[in-house]
Design an enzyme around this catalytic site. Sequence first.
Site, PDB file in Angstrom:
ATOM      1  N   CYS A 120       0.805  -1.226   0.000  1.00 23.08           N
ATOM      2  CA  CYS A 120       0.000   0.000   0.000  1.00 23.08           C
ATOM      3  C   CYS A 120       0.837   1.275   0.000  1.00 23.08           C
ATOM      4  O   CYS A 120       0.310   2.359  -0.239  1.00 23.08           O
ATOM      5  CB  CYS A 120      -0.950  -0.009   1.196  1.00 23.08           C
ATOM      6  SG  CYS A 120      -2.069  -1.431   1.208  1.00 23.08           S
ATOM      7  N   HIS A 315      -3.293   7.130   2.194  1.00 24.22           N
ATOM      8  CA  HIS A 315      -3.734   5.793   1.810  1.00 24.22           C
ATOM      9  C   HIS A 315      -5.051   5.501   2.498  1.00 24.22           C
ATOM     10  O   HIS A 315      -5.257   5.846   3.665  1.00 24.22           O
ATOM     11  CB  HIS A 315      -2.677   4.761   2.216  1.00 24.22           C
ATOM     12  CG  HIS A 315      -3.166   3.350   2.105  1.00 24.22           C
ATOM     13  ND1 HIS A 315      -3.712   2.849   0.945  1.00 24.22           N
ATOM     14  CD2 HIS A 315      -3.222   2.342   3.019  1.00 24.22           C
ATOM     15  CE1 HIS A 315      -4.068   1.590   1.140  1.00 24.22           C
ATOM     16  NE2 HIS A 315      -3.784   1.266   2.383  1.00 24.22           N
ATOM     17  N   ASN A 345     -10.152  -0.231  -0.120  1.00 20.43           N
ATOM     18  CA  ASN A 345      -8.693  -0.178  -0.054  1.00 20.43           C
ATOM     19  C   ASN A 345      -8.134  -0.719  -1.370  1.00 20.43           C
ATOM     20  O   ASN A 345      -8.277  -1.899  -1.679  1.00 20.43           O
ATOM     21  CB  ASN A 345      -8.212  -1.035   1.136  1.00 20.43           C
ATOM     22  CG  ASN A 345      -6.702  -1.028   1.292  1.00 20.43           C
ATOM     23  OD1 ASN A 345      -5.969  -0.647   0.383  1.00 20.43           O
ATOM     24  ND2 ASN A 345      -6.231  -1.480   2.440  1.00 20.43           N
TER      25      ASN A 345
END
Length: 388
Positions: A120, A315, A345
């Site tokens: 990520c 993020h 996500n």
Amino acid sequence: MGSVIIGSGRALPARIVTNDELSEIVDTTDEWIVPRTGIHTRHVAIEETCTDLGAQAALRALGLEEGGWQREAGAIEAASLDMIICPTLTADTHFPSEAARIRERIGATNAVCYDMSCACSGCVYGLSTADLIMAGAAFARQEAARTRTPLRCNDVRRVLVVAAERLSKLVDWEERATCILFGDGAGAVVLEWRDEAETGAAGADGAAGAAGADAPGILSSYMENTDDVDRTLWCDSAFASREVPFAADGTTAAAGTSTTDAPRLAAADAESDPYMRMAGQAVFKFATSAMIRCTEEALTRAGLTTDDVTLFTPHQANERIIRYAAKKMGLPMERFQVIIDHVGNVSGASALIALNEALCEGKLQPGDIACMTAFGGGLTAGSCVIRI
């Protein structure tokens, strides 16, 4: 001198999956998911490949397809790209790289390409790496001119950073803890190196003028890694337990089996686990501390404070993580671009998608300061401070 964002784009699959649809295949409800994650819907790639998503985001960042943002009017030629960096966990092929596949699709005939595996944090790692490479090339150009010798490296002036993910391929759709969180998509930016005359940066006497003080570009970056000794975020390789016929006793054995990995791989031989696994509470603890720490470090390096930041584009792992970090930093949620409610996500693409949405919505204007922070498997974390 600096790396300036001249284009931004995003791409999301056509299929939108609601929480109610998830409740039909796993023990969950919309009422359970939303308070814990902030997610209402996510996009899942049914027809689209990772290359499809990455190429579409790239074309939009270049202005060759509608839906992107460009600093100046007019499209950016794909052939003008010197490099493509693709942070991804889900490339369509081991080789060629996903970056190379995107290069072919968009016609970036002069770009050298490679992928990054940093989960990520891919958005920050990709931007920081592109900035460092272009800064190195700029220094090499200066040295070549000074010494009247050939340039000792590739002359990199434009880099496409495109993070493309199909996390739906790594999710165990029978495990509630992870399947509710993740979605598919891609985010991209085009970075261009601009020299002193273009940015108004420091002159020969070392003093930056008024234009230099407000020049666009990546102002600072910070990256870090923490050993994931407890397997907080983990996904085994699909070929980790494949056998090769060269064991000492004449039998087959799992290749690359280290002392620490042997018991785990031996167990995996019996029943391979191809899905991502996550220790939720440990991830929350790591993510919140990393988000605050990395943001503060990058701002310190830029000589700024949170008061100078127009918008944070973090993020999007969990809305609770963003809210917790915002509270700890004493900031209102209005200062954060939150997109997790409709995309979930999307790993390394999340913050790039958030940045693009903010640019397209007019929340960020030239001269504004954006702070992008990310954290993920590795354990990786980092932050970039960018003047738009």
